[in-house]
Design an enzyme around this catalytic site. Structure first.
Site, short mmCIF file in Angstrom:
data_model
loop_
_atom_site.label_atom_id
_atom_site.label_comp_id
_atom_site.label_asym_id
_atom_site.label_seq_id
_atom_site.Cartn_x
_atom_site.Cartn_y
_atom_site.Cartn_z
CB THR A 1 -9.70 -0.64 -7.12
OG1 THR A 1 -8.36 -1.03 -6.77
CG2 THR A 1 -10.30 -1.66 -8.04
CE LYS B 1 -12.36 -3.12 12.76
NZ LYS B 1 -12.19 -1.67 12.54
CE1 TYR C 1 -3.34 3.34 14.73
CE2 TYR C 1 -1.16 3.05 15.67
CZ TYR C 1 -2.43 2.58 15.44
OH TYR C 1 -2.79 1.35 15.90
N GLY D 1 -12.32 -1.34 4.22
CA GLY D 1 -13.11 -1.52 5.44
C GLY D 1 -13.22 -0.24 6.26
CB SER E 1 -3.92 -4.74 19.40
OG SER E 1 -4.96 -3.92 19.91
N GLY F 1 -9.75 6.20 -0.40
CA GLY F 1 -9.84 4.78 -0.06
C GLY F 1 -11.28 4.31 -0.01
CB ALA F 2 -13.37 2.40 -1.66
CB THR G 1 -9.08 -5.41 15.32
OG1 THR G 1 -8.47 -4.51 14.39
CG2 THR G 1 -8.07 -6.45 15.79
CG ASP H 1 -14.08 1.22 13.67
OD1 ASP H 1 -13.31 1.36 14.64
OD2 ASP H 1 -14.18 0.17 13.03
P1 ATR Z 1 -8.80 -1.12 5.76
O1 ATR Z 1 -9.63 -2.08 6.54
O2 ATR Z 1 -7.65 -0.55 6.54
O3 ATR Z 1 -9.61 -0.07 5.11
P2 ATR Z 1 -8.62 -2.49 3.24
O4 ATR Z 1 -10.05 -2.84 3.35
O5 ATR Z 1 -7.66 -3.54 2.83
O6 ATR Z 1 -8.07 -1.99 4.64
O7 ATR Z 1 -8.49 -1.20 2.30
C1 ATR Z 1 -7.26 -0.66 1.98
C2 ATR Z 1 -7.47 0.61 1.19
O8 ATR Z 1 -6.19 1.17 0.89
C3 ATR Z 1 -8.15 0.40 -0.17
O9 ATR Z 1 -8.90 1.55 -0.49
C4 ATR Z 1 -6.95 0.26 -1.10
O10 ATR Z 1 -7.20 0.57 -2.46
P3 ATR Z 1 -7.69 -0.60 -3.48
O11 ATR Z 1 -9.16 -0.78 -3.25
O12 ATR Z 1 -7.38 -0.02 -4.83
O13 ATR Z 1 -6.89 -1.82 -3.17
C5 ATR Z 1 -6.04 1.29 -0.51
N1 ATR Z 1 -4.63 1.08 -0.88
C6 ATR Z 1 -3.81 0.12 -0.45
N2 ATR Z 1 -2.60 0.26 -1.00
C7 ATR Z 1 -2.66 1.35 -1.81
C8 ATR Z 1 -1.73 2.03 -2.65
N3 ATR Z 1 -0.47 1.59 -2.78
N4 ATR Z 1 -2.15 3.13 -3.33
C9 ATR Z 1 -3.42 3.57 -3.20
N5 ATR Z 1 -4.35 2.98 -2.43
C10 ATR Z 1 -3.97 1.89 -1.73
#
Ligand code: ATR
Length: 288
Positions: free
Chosen positions: A149, A67, A231, A127, A14, A124-125, A63, A103
């Site tokens: 997904t 969370k 980053y 956290g 961190s 992405g979807a 973190t 955040d």
């Molecule tokens: P965070 O807290 O950083 O958002 P998370 O909740 O684990 O971490 O979410 C990771 C995100 O990255 C999700 O949207 C995940 O997609 P899935 O819901 O399909 O798993 C996405 N992600 C991780 N690896 C990926 C990859 N190789 N290609 C596309 N999306 C990816």
């Protein structure tokens, strides 16, 4: 001594201790405030947090993976934390724990210009996407969500009043004023320096595609803002290419600094010295 901590599992990587302690140094408060890193397992989290006030802690950042638990154990929560369903900032008052989520605020502050009326694409979807989508919808942006997904994109879109794109949809990304990558695709994996690399060898430059993301480099343009929550030293490929096409870019380090600054304001009531915090984050990131 007033103590603060970031609590994670793991937490050794961190940057928050460096960011906050640099802020205290800058303000001449290093003798009065100290920010530490605390590793607590999910099982130990709630009891560990409740023990902190007696040890001189006045607050903490939570973190990954804490969370959600941070919100659950709090006695009161801000609207942002409640709506997002997660907290990254805890403040300890006598007998009470308050939860905030900085955040969303940090993301908006890092972007600089308000997103009202902008068409935004969130990749992405998970956290971090929840805070970003909530922040954007609240601020009046028109938000589309793409996720590998798809049902998770739909769930998030329903929750916050956004639109989900199908995984098969070729996202017309040039139509968006704002693109935010919240996926972990650009994260450096151990031994891999280019997880998110455009397949330049196999495609002509103007059709460069990012592996695993529904975006092509040739669609970036100079009226766009592109934010990558990931980053890394030297910047991500996504931001490098977006910048080369004239887009304004914001990296994950700036978002991290800004969420830290917002937490700092909550705990201390003081204006955070952003520049010193940014310098410390950059330096620390280079060293790790
Ligand atoms: P965070 O807290 O950083 O958002 P998370 O909740 O684990 O971490 O979410 C990771 C995100 O990255 C999700 O949207 C995940 O997609 P899935 O819901 O399909 O798993 C996405 N992600 C991780 N690896 C990926 C990859 N190789 N290609 C596309 N999306 C990816």
């Amino acid at each position: 001594m007033r103590r603060l901590a970031v609590i994670g599992h793991p937490v050794s990587h961190s940057l928050s201790p460096a960011i906050h302690n640099a802020a205290f140094e800058e303000l001449g408060l290093a003798g009065e405030w100290r920010y530490e890193a605390l590793d607590l397992t999910p099982e130990a989290f709630a009891a560990g947090v409740r023990a902190l006030p007696a040890e001189g802690f006045v607050g903490a950042n939570a973190t990954i993976p804490h969370k959600l638990a941070a919100l659950e154990l709090a006695d009161e929560a801000s609207e942002a934390a409640t709506r997002i369903g997660a907290a990254n900032t805890l403040s300890f008052a006598p007998e009470r724990i308050r939860a905030d989520n900085t955040d969303a605020e940090g993301f908006l502050a890092a972007m600089g210009s308000p997103p009202a009326g902008r068409r935004a694409l969130v990749l992405g979807a998970g956290g971090s996407a929840r805070a970003v989508v909530w922040a954007l919808v609240e601020a009046g942006a028109e938000v589309s969500i793409w996720n590998r997904t798809q049902p998770k994109a739909e769930e998030l879109a329903d929750r916050f009043g956004a639109r989900a794109l199908g995984t098969g949809d070729a996202a017309p990304e040039s139509d968006f004023d704002l693109i935010v990558n919240t996926t972990s695709v650009g994260m450096p994996a151990p031994g891999d320096a280019s997880t998110l690399s455009p397949t330049e060898e196999t495609r002509p430059e103007n059709a460069t595609t990012f592996n695993q993301l529904p975006i092509t480099a040739d669609s970036f343009h100079d009226r766009q803002i592109v934010v990558d929550l990931v980053y890394r030293v030297g910047g991500t490929e996504l931001l490098r290419i977006a910048r080369s096409r004239g887009a304004a870019v914001v990296d994950g380090l700036e978002v991290l600094v800004r969420q830290g600054a917002a937490s700092f304001r909550i705990w201390t009531g003081l204006e955070p010295p952003i520049e010193a915090m940014r310098r410390a984050a950059t330096l620390q990131e280079r060293q790790t």
